[in-house]
Design an enzyme around this catalytic site. Structure first.
Site, PDB file in Angstrom:
ATOM      1  N   ASN A 142       0.868  -1.178   0.000  1.00  0.00           N
ATOM      2  CA  ASN A 142       0.000   0.000   0.000  1.00  0.00           C
ATOM      3  C   ASN A 142       0.908   1.231   0.000  1.00  0.00           C
ATOM      4  O   ASN A 142       1.493   1.578   1.020  1.00  0.00           O
ATOM      5  CB  ASN A 142      -0.882  -0.035   1.258  1.00  0.00           C
ATOM      6  CG  ASN A 142      -1.699   1.235   1.432  1.00  0.00           C
ATOM      7  OD1 ASN A 142      -1.780   2.062   0.522  1.00  0.00           O
ATOM      8  ND2 ASN A 142      -2.297   1.389   2.594  1.00  0.00           N
ATOM      9  N   TRP A 143       1.015   1.852  -1.179  1.00  0.00           N
ATOM     10  CA  TRP A 143       1.952   2.984  -1.299  1.00  0.00           C
ATOM     11  C   TRP A 143       1.373   4.266  -0.698  1.00  0.00           C
ATOM     12  O   TRP A 143       2.076   5.271  -0.629  1.00  0.00           O
ATOM     13  CB  TRP A 143       2.310   3.203  -2.774  1.00  0.00           C
ATOM     14  CG  TRP A 143       3.101   2.095  -3.403  1.00  0.00           C
ATOM     15  CD1 TRP A 143       3.481   0.919  -2.825  1.00  0.00           C
ATOM     16  CD2 TRP A 143       3.616   2.051  -4.749  1.00  0.00           C
ATOM     17  NE1 TRP A 143       4.182   0.149  -3.720  1.00  0.00           N
ATOM     18  CE2 TRP A 143       4.280   0.823  -4.908  1.00  0.00           C
ATOM     19  CE3 TRP A 143       3.567   2.931  -5.837  1.00  0.00           C
ATOM     20  CZ2 TRP A 143       4.903   0.448  -6.103  1.00  0.00           C
ATOM     21  CZ3 TRP A 143       4.186   2.564  -7.028  1.00  0.00           C
ATOM     22  CH2 TRP A 143       4.852   1.331  -7.165  1.00  0.00           C
ATOM     23  N   LYS A 144       0.108   4.235  -0.324  1.00  0.00           N
ATOM     24  CA  LYS A 144      -0.549   5.424   0.262  1.00  0.00           C
ATOM     25  C   LYS A 144      -0.319   6.641  -0.637  1.00  0.00           C
ATOM     26  O   LYS A 144      -0.275   6.499  -1.852  1.00  0.00           O
ATOM     27  CB  LYS A 144      -0.059   5.647   1.699  1.00  0.00           C
ATOM     28  CG  LYS A 144      -0.153   4.379   2.552  1.00  0.00           C
ATOM     29  CD  LYS A 144      -0.016   4.659   4.011  1.00  0.00           C
ATOM     30  CE  LYS A 144       0.018   3.351   4.770  1.00  0.00           C
ATOM     31  NZ  LYS A 144      -0.083   3.491   6.207  1.00  0.00           N
ATOM     32  N   HIS A 169      -9.613   0.975   4.683  1.00  0.00           N
ATOM     33  CA  HIS A 169      -8.362   1.144   5.429  1.00  0.00           C
ATOM     34  C   HIS A 169      -8.630   2.087   6.598  1.00  0.00           C
ATOM     35  O   HIS A 169      -9.428   3.018   6.482  1.00  0.00           O
ATOM     36  CB  HIS A 169      -7.283   1.714   4.505  1.00  0.00           C
ATOM     37  CG  HIS A 169      -5.919   1.691   5.121  1.00  0.00           C
ATOM     38  ND1 HIS A 169      -5.521   2.633   6.045  1.00  0.00           N
ATOM     39  CD2 HIS A 169      -4.875   0.840   4.961  1.00  0.00           C
ATOM     40  CE1 HIS A 169      -4.286   2.348   6.426  1.00  0.00           C
ATOM     41  NE2 HIS A 169      -3.865   1.261   5.790  1.00  0.00           N
ATOM     42  N   GLU A 220      -7.048   4.479   7.709  1.00  0.00           N
ATOM     43  CA  GLU A 220      -6.799   5.895   7.399  1.00  0.00           C
ATOM     44  C   GLU A 220      -7.983   6.510   6.660  1.00  0.00           C
ATOM     45  O   GLU A 220      -8.214   7.711   6.744  1.00  0.00           O
ATOM     46  CB  GLU A 220      -5.486   6.030   6.607  1.00  0.00           C
ATOM     47  CG  GLU A 220      -4.294   5.786   7.520  1.00  0.00           C
ATOM     48  CD  GLU A 220      -3.035   5.315   6.832  1.00  0.00           C
ATOM     49  OE1 GLU A 220      -2.941   5.408   5.595  1.00  0.00           O
ATOM     50  OE2 GLU A 220      -2.127   4.843   7.545  1.00  0.00           O
ATOM     51  N   GLU A 275      -5.800  -5.345  10.381  1.00  0.00           N
ATOM     52  CA  GLU A 275      -4.800  -4.316  10.633  1.00  0.00           C
ATOM     53  C   GLU A 275      -5.140  -3.575  11.933  1.00  0.00           C
ATOM     54  O   GLU A 275      -5.968  -2.652  11.924  1.00  0.00           O
ATOM     55  CB  GLU A 275      -4.786  -3.294   9.494  1.00  0.00           C
ATOM     56  CG  GLU A 275      -4.403  -3.866   8.154  1.00  0.00           C
ATOM     57  CD  GLU A 275      -3.766  -2.796   7.282  1.00  0.00           C
ATOM     58  OE1 GLU A 275      -2.621  -3.001   6.872  1.00  0.00           O
ATOM     59  OE2 GLU A 275      -4.391  -1.756   7.050  1.00  0.00           O
ATOM     60  N   GLY A 327       2.157   1.847  10.952  1.00  0.00           N
ATOM     61  CA  GLY A 327       3.156   2.914  10.913  1.00  0.00           C
ATOM     62  C   GLY A 327       3.820   3.200  12.248  1.00  0.00           C
ATOM     63  O   GLY A 327       4.564   4.169  12.369  1.00  0.00           O
ATOM     64  N   SER A 329       3.059  -2.592  10.518  1.00  0.00           N
ATOM     65  CA  SER A 329       4.489  -2.615  10.854  1.00  0.00           C
ATOM     66  C   SER A 329       5.177  -3.944  10.517  1.00  0.00           C
ATOM     67  O   SER A 329       6.056  -4.391  11.260  1.00  0.00           O
ATOM     68  CB  SER A 329       4.701  -2.246  12.328  1.00  0.00           C
ATOM     69  OG  SER A 329       4.309  -0.896  12.540  1.00  0.00           O
ATOM     70  N   GLY A 335       2.626  -1.313   4.398  1.00  0.00           N
ATOM     71  CA  GLY A 335       2.638   0.119   4.102  1.00  0.00           C
ATOM     72  C   GLY A 335       4.051   0.615   3.885  1.00  0.00           C
ATOM     73  O   GLY A 335       4.625   0.462   2.808  1.00  0.00           O
TER      74      GLY A 335
HETATM   75  C1  PEP Z   1      -0.958  -0.026   6.182  1.00  0.00           C
HETATM   76  O1  PEP Z   1      -1.090   1.177   6.153  1.00  0.00           O
HETATM   77  O2  PEP Z   1      -1.777  -0.761   5.641  1.00  0.00           O
HETATM   78  C2  PEP Z   1       0.199  -0.561   6.879  1.00  0.00           C
HETATM   79  C3  PEP Z   1       0.185  -1.817   7.225  1.00  0.00           C
HETATM   80  O3  PEP Z   1       1.225   0.317   7.157  1.00  0.00           O
HETATM   81  P1  PEP Z   1       2.647  -0.044   7.820  1.00  0.00           P
HETATM   82  O4  PEP Z   1       3.149  -1.297   7.189  1.00  0.00           O
HETATM   83  O5  PEP Z   1       3.504   1.145   7.499  1.00  0.00           O
HETATM   84  O6  PEP Z   1       2.394  -0.217   9.275  1.00  0.00           O
END
Ligand code: PEP
Length: 252
Positions: free
Chosen positions: A8-10, A93, A95, A160, A166, A205, A226
Site C-alpha cells: 500500500n503505497w498510500k 483502510h 486511514e 490491521e 506505521g 508494521s 505500508g
Molecule cells: C498499512 O497502512 O496498511 C500498513 C500496514 O502500514 P505499515 O506497514 O507502514 O504499518
C-alpha cells in the site's frame, strides 16, 4: 497455494519514483512463491500497470466510490480503476475510516461496487488502541466484518490493528493468531466453504526482520505492507519470507 503480499503505497509516488519502484518490484518478483500486488496512488495506476504488464505482480487501487460514475467530484470509481489496469482495491483502510469518516455500510457498498467491476476487494478491519486496552478488540473486529462484508463477498480480508500501522509496534504472535482464528470462524460462519478459502492478511508494521515470524502464523495468508512497500528491496524481502501455504488463506 500462495501467500499474498500487498504493498500500500498510500499518498507516495510522483511519476519517476513510482516507475522506479514498480521496476524494482518487477525485477525481484520473478520466481517468488508469494503472489505480489502493489497499490499506487490513483495517478500512477495506469503507468505502474503498464510497467508490470506480463509480470507476476498485480496492481490495485487504495479506495473506490460505491457508484460507477456520476457527480462525485474528486472520487474514483471501481470501473475507472479497472480501466486503468487495477485488479484489486483496498477498502476500509483505517486511514480512510478515520480521515474520511467511512462507515462499515459505506465500505460494504464499495465492496459490492468493486466486485461488479471485476476487482477483488481487500477489506480492512482492526481495533484501535483504546478498544484493545478495554478488551474489545475481538468484538470490534467481529462488528466490522459483519458490517463491511456484503452477503456475496468474495475477496480478501486484512486484519490491521490501527495502533500497529506505521508505529513500529505489532501485536504478539498469539494475539495475531487469535484474531485470525476469529476472522476465519466468522468468514466460515458467513460464507461457508468459500469463507474457509478467503485469504486473511495481517497488516501493521511488517518489516523484513519480523515478516517470517508473522507471515508464518496459522491462518495468516499474507501481508498488507505500508511503509516497507516503498523500498523495493524491503517489500521483496518480506514477500520472500512468506511461506507457501498448505492451509486455508491461499490466493490461487
Ligand atoms: C498499512 O497502512 O496498511 C500498513 C500496514 O502500514 P505499515 O506497514 O507502514 O504499518
Amino acid at each position: 497455494m500462495r501467500s499474498l503480499v500487498v504493498g500500500n503505497w498510500k499518498m507516495h509516488g510522483l511519476g519517476a519514483e513510482a516507475a522506479a519502484l514498480a521496476r524494482g518490484v518487477r525485477e525481484g518478483a520473478a520466481g517468488m512463491a508469494a503472489a505480489l500486488v502493489v497499490c499506487p496512488p490513483f495517478t500512477q495506476i495506469a503507468a505502474v500497470a503498464a510497467i508490470l504488464a506480463g509480470s507476476v505482480v498485480g496492481v490495485g487501487g487504495q479506495d473506490c466510490h460505491p457508484e460507477p460514475a456520476g457527480a462525485h467530484t474528486g472520487d474514483i470509481s471501481a470501473p475507472m480503476l479497472s480501466d486503468a489496469g487495477a485488479r484489486f482495491v483496498i477498502l476500509g483502510h483505517s486511514e480512510r475510516r478515520a480521515g474520511h469518516g467511512e462507515s462499515d455500510a459505506l465500505v460494504r457498498a464499495k465492496a459490492v461496487a468493486a466486485a461488479k467491476a471485476g476487482l477483488r476487494p481487500i477489506v480492512c478491519v482492526g481495533e484501535d488502541e483504546e478498544e484493545r486496552a478495554a478488551g474489545r478488540a475481538e468484538g470490534r473486529v467481529a462488528e466490522q466484518l459483519a458490517g463491511s462484508l456484503p452477503p456475496d463477498f468474495s475477496g480478501i480480508v486484512a486484519y490491521e490493528p490501527v495502533w500497529a500501522i506505521g508505529s513500529g509496534r505489532t501485536p504478539g504472535a498469539e494475539d495475531i493468531a487469535a484474531m485470525h482464528a476469529l476472522i476465519r470462524a466468522r468468514l466460515v460462519g458467513s460464507f461457508g466453504a468459500a469463507g474457509s478459502a478467503m485469504p486473511i492478511l495481517y497488516g501493521g508494521s511488517v518489516k523484513p526482520d519480523n515478516a517470517a515470524a508473522i507471515l508464518g502464523l496459522k491462518e495468516v495468508g499474507g501481508g498488507l505492507i505500508g511503509g516497507a512497500s516503498l523500498v523495493a528491496a524491503d517489500f521483496l524481502a518480506i514477500a520472500a519470507a512468506a511461506p507457501a501455504l498448505s492451509s486455508p488463506g491461499m490466493l490461487h
